[in-house]
Design a protein around this motif. Structure first.
Motif, short mmCIF file in Angstrom:
data_model
loop_
_atom_site.label_atom_id
_atom_site.label_comp_id
_atom_site.label_asym_id
_atom_site.label_seq_id
_atom_site.Cartn_x
_atom_site.Cartn_y
_atom_site.Cartn_z
N MET A 335 5.57 14.33 -7.53
CA MET A 335 4.95 13.12 -8.06
C MET A 335 5.93 11.95 -8.16
N GLU A 336 7.14 12.20 -8.64
CA GLU A 336 8.02 11.07 -8.91
C GLU A 336 8.46 10.34 -7.64
N PRO A 337 8.85 11.04 -6.57
CA PRO A 337 9.16 10.28 -5.34
C PRO A 337 7.95 9.54 -4.78
N ARG A 338 6.77 10.11 -4.92
CA ARG A 338 5.58 9.41 -4.44
C ARG A 338 5.35 8.14 -5.25
N VAL A 339 5.56 8.27 -6.56
CA VAL A 339 5.39 7.09 -7.41
C VAL A 339 6.45 6.03 -7.08
N LEU A 340 7.67 6.47 -6.82
CA LEU A 340 8.71 5.50 -6.45
C LEU A 340 8.31 4.77 -5.17
N ALA A 341 7.73 5.49 -4.22
CA ALA A 341 7.27 4.85 -2.99
C ALA A 341 6.22 3.80 -3.31
N ALA A 342 5.29 4.15 -4.18
CA ALA A 342 4.18 3.24 -4.48
C ALA A 342 4.65 1.99 -5.22
N ILE A 343 5.60 2.15 -6.15
CA ILE A 343 6.00 0.99 -6.95
C ILE A 343 7.05 0.13 -6.25
N SER A 344 7.86 0.73 -5.39
CA SER A 344 8.90 -0.06 -4.71
C SER A 344 8.37 -0.70 -3.43
N ARG A 345 7.25 -0.15 -2.92
CA ARG A 345 6.68 -0.61 -1.64
C ARG A 345 7.71 -0.51 -0.51
N ASP A 346 8.60 0.43 -0.63
CA ASP A 346 9.57 0.65 0.45
C ASP A 346 8.83 1.23 1.66
N ARG A 347 8.92 0.55 2.78
CA ARG A 347 8.10 0.95 3.93
C ARG A 347 8.39 2.37 4.39
N GLY A 348 9.68 2.69 4.46
CA GLY A 348 10.05 4.03 4.92
C GLY A 348 9.57 5.11 3.97
N LEU A 349 9.76 4.88 2.68
CA LEU A 349 9.38 5.91 1.71
C LEU A 349 7.84 6.02 1.60
N MET A 350 7.16 4.87 1.75
CA MET A 350 5.69 4.94 1.75
C MET A 350 5.20 5.76 2.94
N GLU A 351 5.87 5.60 4.07
CA GLU A 351 5.50 6.37 5.26
C GLU A 351 5.69 7.87 4.98
N VAL A 352 6.84 8.20 4.36
CA VAL A 352 7.13 9.60 4.04
C VAL A 352 6.11 10.16 3.04
N ALA A 353 5.71 9.29 2.08
CA ALA A 353 4.79 9.73 1.02
C ALA A 353 3.34 9.55 1.43
N GLY A 354 3.11 9.15 2.66
CA GLY A 354 1.76 8.89 3.11
C GLY A 354 1.06 10.11 3.70
N HIS A 355 1.69 11.27 3.50
CA HIS A 355 1.11 12.51 4.01
C HIS A 355 1.02 13.54 2.89
N ASP A 356 0.13 14.50 3.08
CA ASP A 356 -0.05 15.51 2.04
C ASP A 356 1.01 16.62 2.11
N GLY A 357 1.72 16.69 3.22
CA GLY A 357 2.69 17.77 3.39
C GLY A 357 3.90 17.59 2.50
N ASP A 358 4.82 18.54 2.56
CA ASP A 358 5.99 18.51 1.69
C ASP A 358 6.80 17.23 1.92
N LEU A 359 6.96 16.48 0.84
CA LEU A 359 7.61 15.18 0.95
C LEU A 359 9.09 15.31 1.30
N TYR A 360 9.75 16.29 0.73
CA TYR A 360 11.19 16.41 0.97
C TYR A 360 11.48 16.81 2.41
N THR A 361 10.59 17.60 3.00
CA THR A 361 10.76 17.93 4.41
C THR A 361 10.62 16.67 5.26
N ALA A 362 9.59 15.89 4.95
CA ALA A 362 9.40 14.64 5.69
C ALA A 362 10.60 13.71 5.51
#
Length: 571
Positions: A335-362
DNA sequence: TAAATTGGCGCC
DNA sequence: AAAGGGCGCCAATTTA
């Protein structure tokens, strides 16, 4: 069409009521009726009830079988507004708010009520010193609406208050339903782990044996639960240890280490979740903790007694669904890295968090040559403010690939070091630094994405803010505010999740009940045949919460969900 | 003697 | 791999 009414209990069990207009002012003369629950039951068209304190009024409605859809909790709102205004230390009761409004002496908040194990009665008794006249409550409410309008992000602040109020409803309902708990299974677990209890009290058999093993290993009597004694004993054996923390002991080569660590583990179970806990907190097959939404400054919940948010994994075997029912256990993924992606609007992290699969693998595929562990350590290190080690080394790689995400938490840390306030996405605000009596205007933090991403390539993107100028206290505060914006925004999302889930379970007319909530995890207790519907409801609530909190975002908020009979089978 | 602090560890 | 953030709880120890 919203219809909003204010409601207050009378001393004799009746109710004062009045409809409110868009400005929060009475739209008709107030009325008084003899029966609180009947007054509410008789007005199904009311879409939001405005009252002083959910914790004090709603249990009475629930006891009478009158749930409500929405409320506005004036005291919860007061707390959030005071925080936003940088005045978190001031009394936050509605009576205090009214006193400030009328320039009267401000009464201090009543002392928090101690948890009463196993007793529900305390929930029905208003604490003395908290009552205030109905018209005073109405004045405070109208003023609060204006104070919402005066915030930098009124839409978000109103959403925050609404979701905190929804959390209050959920908490009262979960306090009432309780978590299904099999005392007999719990006792079996304790027997397996700890052995028999001796008649005279004192340690159970297994703990006594382990204490003897520790003493034997040192060659003299050592009580494992006294850190100072353990440190001395290692000293006599020629081994210097600074503490008896487990990670430090595990480095040592000494025969006392294994039984010592085992003792600590079991001792913890015995004292925190042993037989006396069971006696105190489990009644009629239910564990009833007293949830306190917003109990932490970051917005996470706490519980008052019972340690409901720290149930050890081994004890979770005792959480068993009723006959023919199931537990739907749903855990938000990363949850926390996904939330960081959403609040920072970092393009790369949003891309990584834009899938349901394991975020750390992505994440590791993108920036860490496929090394998932390094990716995870680096990200958590950035969120927690790690000061040394591998996380720090990998932070550089993280910063290069996800500059806005790292800048977001770096900026929050910088604000904390400089004694400024920070806010979560919805506007929950960090407490003023200790000793900074007057924050004044200097304490107003950066706002949302405007302030944070706008200068994201500035002070912090080049390797961080200047170390060496900040005292150790200031650095600690920086770590706190760094974490606050992520943990707190995650709590914002979790509140919206609860609110959405509660509404969809009710709307679907299910018998399913929310029975547990722990930061990023919910448990719903439901008849077997409702389980799949509940799973889908949770998934939908998570996505809705994401859109409601953060607006349109590519970030996904998936869950790991299990339908089980026992909580311990969920992971 | 009671309240506050500390050390340790459970959960996230 | 190192010991970063938030809590609650318990027992022991220190402080008022």
């Amino acid at each position: 069409m919203t219809e909003r009414w204010a409601l207050a209990a009378t001393e004799s069990g009746g109710a004062h009521l009045v409809p409110l207009d868009g400005a929060g002012l009475p739209a008709a003369p107030a009325v008084t009726e003899p029966d609180l629950a009947e007054a509410v039951r008789g007005r199904p068209g009311v879409t939001r009830w405005v009252w002083r304190s959910t914790a004090e009024i709603y249990p009475r409605l629930l006891a009478a079988g009158v749930p409500v859809a929405r409320c506005y909790d004036v005291e919860a709102a007061e707390s959030l507004l005071l925080g936003h205004e940088g005045r978190l230390g001031e009394p936050r009761s509605a009576a205090a708010a009214h006193a400030r409004l009328t320039r009267a002496p401000v009464p201090p908040d009543p002392a928090p009520r101690q948890a009463v194990p196993g007793s529900q009665s305390s929930l029905f008794e208003p604490r003395s010193g908290t009552e205030l006249p109905f018209d005073a409550l109405l004045q405070v409410y109208a003023d609060q609406l204006a104070r919402h309008d005066a915030t930098a992000r009124p839409d978000r602040m109103r959403l925050l208050t609404a979701s905190e109020s929804a959390g209050m409803l959920v908490a009262a309902e979960m306090n009432r339903s309780g978590l299904p708990w099999r005392a007999d299974v719990h006792r079996d677990v304790l027997q397996d782990l700890l052995g028999e209890r001796y008649a005279g009290g004192g340690e159970p058999r297994r703990l006594a044996e382990l204490a003897d093993e520790v003493s034997a290993a040192f060659g003299h009597r050592v009580r494992p639960d006294l850190p100072a004694e353990v440190v001395r004993a290692f000293g006599r054996a020629g081994i210097k240890v600074k503490s008896t923390r487990r990670w430090e002991l595990e480095e040592l080569d000494h025969p006392a280490v294994r039984p010592l660590i085992q003792y600590k583990k079991l001792y913890r179970i015995w004292t925190a979740h042993g037989w006396s806990w069971l006696q105190d907190w489990v009644r009629d097959g239910r564990f009833r903790p007293e949830y306190q939404p917003g109990g932490t400054v970051s917005g996470r919940w706490t519980t008052n007694g019972g340690g409901a948010l720290q149930i050890p994994k081994v004890i979770r075997r005792a959480v068993v669904a009723d006959e023919g029912w199931r537990l739907v256990v749903a855990d938000a993924d990363q949850m926390e890295p996904r939330v960081l992606a959403a609040i920072s609007r970092d393009r790369g992290l949003m891309e990584v968090a834009g899938h349901d699969g394991d975020l750390y693998t992505a994440l590791s595929d993108r920036a860490f040559h496929g090394d998932r562990d390094h990716a995870k350590i680096a990200l958590l290190g950035a969120v927690y403010g790690q000061t040394s080690g591998d996380g720090l080394k990998n932070l550089a790689a993280l910063r290069r690939r996800f500059p806005l995400a790292v800048a977001y938490v770096d900026d929050a840390a910088k604000a904390g070091e400089e004694g400024r306030l920070v806010r979560t996405w919805l506007g929950r605000t960090s407490p003023p630094a200790a000793g900074s009596g007057d924050d004044g205007e200097a304490g107003i933090p950066q706002e949302g994405d405007d302030g944070l991403t706008g200068d994201g390539s500035g002070s912090s993107a080049d390797g961080g803010f200047t170390p060496g100028y900040a005292s150790s206290d200031a650095r600690a505060r920086g770590r706190f505010t760094r974490n606050f914006v992520v943990q707190g925004s995650a709590a914002d999302w979790a509140l919206l999740l609860l609110a959405a889930l509660r509404h969809s379970l009710t709307a679907a007319g299910l018998r399913a009940e929310l029975v547990f909530f722990q930061h990023d995890e919910v448990i719903v207790h439901c008849p077997l045949e409702e389980a799949e519907t509940v799973v889908e409801a949770i998934r939908a609530a998570g996505e809705l919460a994401g859109r409601t909190a953060f607006g349109e975002t590519p970030v996904r908020f998936p869950f790991t969900t299990a339908v089980v009979q026992r909580y311990s089978d969920a992971k």
